[in-house]
Design a protein around this motif. Structure first.
Motif, PDB file in Angstrom:
ATOM      1  N   GLY A  68       1.467  47.949  -1.863  1.00 44.71           N
ATOM      2  CA  GLY A  68       1.575  47.343  -3.181  1.00 44.71           C
ATOM      3  C   GLY A  68       0.877  45.996  -3.249  1.00 44.71           C
ATOM      4  N   ALA A  69       0.956  45.214  -2.171  1.00 44.56           N
ATOM      5  CA  ALA A  69       0.260  43.925  -2.122  1.00 44.56           C
ATOM      6  C   ALA A  69      -1.244  44.123  -2.219  1.00 44.56           C
ATOM      7  N   TRP A  70      -1.736  45.181  -1.586  1.00 44.55           N
ATOM      8  CA  TRP A  70      -3.171  45.490  -1.640  1.00 44.55           C
ATOM      9  C   TRP A  70      -3.595  45.818  -3.063  1.00 44.55           C
ATOM     10  N   VAL A  71      -2.782  46.590  -3.775  1.00 41.57           N
ATOM     11  CA  VAL A  71      -3.092  46.944  -5.163  1.00 41.57           C
ATOM     12  C   VAL A  71      -3.168  45.681  -6.020  1.00 41.57           C
ATOM     13  N   VAL A  72      -2.210  44.783  -5.849  1.00 39.89           N
ATOM     14  CA  VAL A  72      -2.205  43.528  -6.609  1.00 39.89           C
ATOM     15  C   VAL A  72      -3.447  42.702  -6.281  1.00 39.89           C
ATOM     16  N   GLN A  73      -3.781  42.617  -5.008  1.00 39.86           N
ATOM     17  CA  GLN A  73      -4.958  41.841  -4.591  1.00 39.86           C
ATOM     18  C   GLN A  73      -6.240  42.422  -5.182  1.00 39.86           C
ATOM     19  N   GLN A  74      -6.353  43.732  -5.181  1.00 37.17           N
ATOM     20  CA  GLN A  74      -7.555  44.370  -5.703  1.00 37.17           C
ATOM     21  C   GLN A  74      -7.683  44.173  -7.209  1.00 37.17           C
ATOM     22  N   TRP A 109     -16.600  41.045   5.575  1.00 36.88           N
ATOM     23  CA  TRP A 109     -16.514  42.504   5.561  1.00 36.88           C
ATOM     24  C   TRP A 109     -17.541  43.150   4.627  1.00 36.88           C
ATOM     25  N   GLY A 110     -17.997  42.408   3.624  1.00 45.62           N
ATOM     26  CA  GLY A 110     -19.015  42.922   2.721  1.00 45.62           C
ATOM     27  C   GLY A 110     -18.536  44.088   1.870  1.00 45.62           C
ATOM     28  N   ARG A 120     -11.499  48.586   1.864  1.00 42.35           N
ATOM     29  CA  ARG A 120     -10.835  49.403   2.879  1.00 42.35           C
ATOM     30  C   ARG A 120     -10.290  48.537   4.009  1.00 42.35           C
ATOM     31  N   LYS A 121     -11.089  47.574   4.459  1.00 41.24           N
ATOM     32  CA  LYS A 121     -10.652  46.735   5.574  1.00 41.24           C
ATOM     33  C   LYS A 121      -9.477  45.843   5.173  1.00 41.24           C
ATOM     34  N   MET A 122      -9.435  45.424   3.899  1.00 40.49           N
ATOM     35  CA  MET A 122      -8.298  44.628   3.444  1.00 40.49           C
ATOM     36  C   MET A 122      -7.026  45.469   3.478  1.00 40.49           C
TER      37      MET A 122
END
Length: 280
Positions: free
Chosen positions: A28-34, A109-110, A115-117
């Motif tokens: 969920g944190a990744w979704v928010v960050q994206q 990461w470019g 994905r890497k995040m």
């Protein structure tokens, strides 16, 4: 199957539930960050997630009974820590466009940064397991009545939270003064340590071994020794991995010789009297 193996199986089941919970929350944190583009929210969500899962694990039923006083105490301690730190990070994040540490990772990461995040945040969730397991075992010390140790553990966490809050307030006050633009904060606790907020964050995690390990009979509750994982892991993370190293690199880039001078006279982590020419 003897009692030890039954207990070990129960602890493994609890550990699996903790791992799954943190994995979902960090996704969920990744979704928010994206979606926001502001990776500062990652640390906010991680802190609140740790508080939520930690409190839930502390209140995990023992033999089908309701939570005892120690379970409530441990749950309250981790909740207070989470609310204080999470709120502080949230306010800080709301005032920036992105966290420079995570932004540097994304730049490195470019095109593969998304994905890497995701992988990075899943690893961050897994890295929380020693902290959460320490909370879990501390709450399950085999004695329902509170002991002097439990109050001492609570005092340790209160000192840690108070010291970190004071360090954060001193740094904020320094930065909001226009006269300090481009300077290095070396006032108050920051005169004694380059990272007093990190020191007190680490200090607070000593509360759980204090609660979990029996002072009178160290072998009474062998699982309690696992609570030492929390301060050990937190020290390693803060001093050697994602805490001090990238932050000091950033400060050297932005403050240059001023920060090198500060390094030369101020202890890196543990608060010590300033000593000219030596970086502790």
């Amino acid at each position: 199957m003897n009692l030890f193996y039954l207990e070990a199986l129960f602890y493994l089941e609890a550990l699996a539930a903790i791992v799954l919970s943190m994995s979902v929350l960090m996704a969920g944190a990744w979704v928010v960050q994206q979606r926001t583009g502001n990776s500062g929210w990652v640390d906010t969500i991680w802190t609140f997630s740790l508080g939520l899962v930690g409190a839930a694990s502390a209140l995990w039923p023992i033999a089908g009974a309701g939570p005892n006083p120690r379970q409530w105490l441990v749950a309250a301690l981790v909740a207070i820590w989470s609310i204080r730190l999470g709120s502080h990070i949230a306010v800080r994040t709301a005032g920036i466009t992105d966290d420079p540490r995570y932004a540097a990772f994304a730049s490195e990461w470019g095109a593969d940064s998304s994905r890497k995040m995701f992988v990075f945040l899943q690893n961050q969730g897994l890295g929380s397991i020693p902290l959460l397991f320490a909370i879990f075992v501390a709450a399950r010390f085999p004695q329902s009545a509170l002991r002097l140790q439990d109050y001492l553990g609570a005092l340790v966490l209160v000192v840690g939270i108070s010291g970190e809050a004071l360090a954060d307030a001193q740094l904020k006050r320094f930065r909001t003064n226009p006269a300090n633009n481009g300077r290095v904060c070396d006032a108050g606790l920051w005169r004694w340590s380059r990272h007093p907020n990190y020191f007190f964050e680490w200090f607070g995690w000593l509360a759980y071994p204090v609660i979990a390990i029996s002072a009178g009979d160290p072998l009474r509750y062998p699982w309690g020794w696992a609570a030492l994982l929390a301060p050990i892991f937190m020290y390693w993370i803060l001093v050697h991995v994602t805490g001090i190293p990238p932050l000091e690199q950033q400060m050297l880039r932005s403050r240059g010789e001023r920060y090198r001078d500060y390094q030369s006279r101020t202890s890196m982590f543990f608060p010590l009297p300033p000593h000219k020419g030596v970086a502790a």
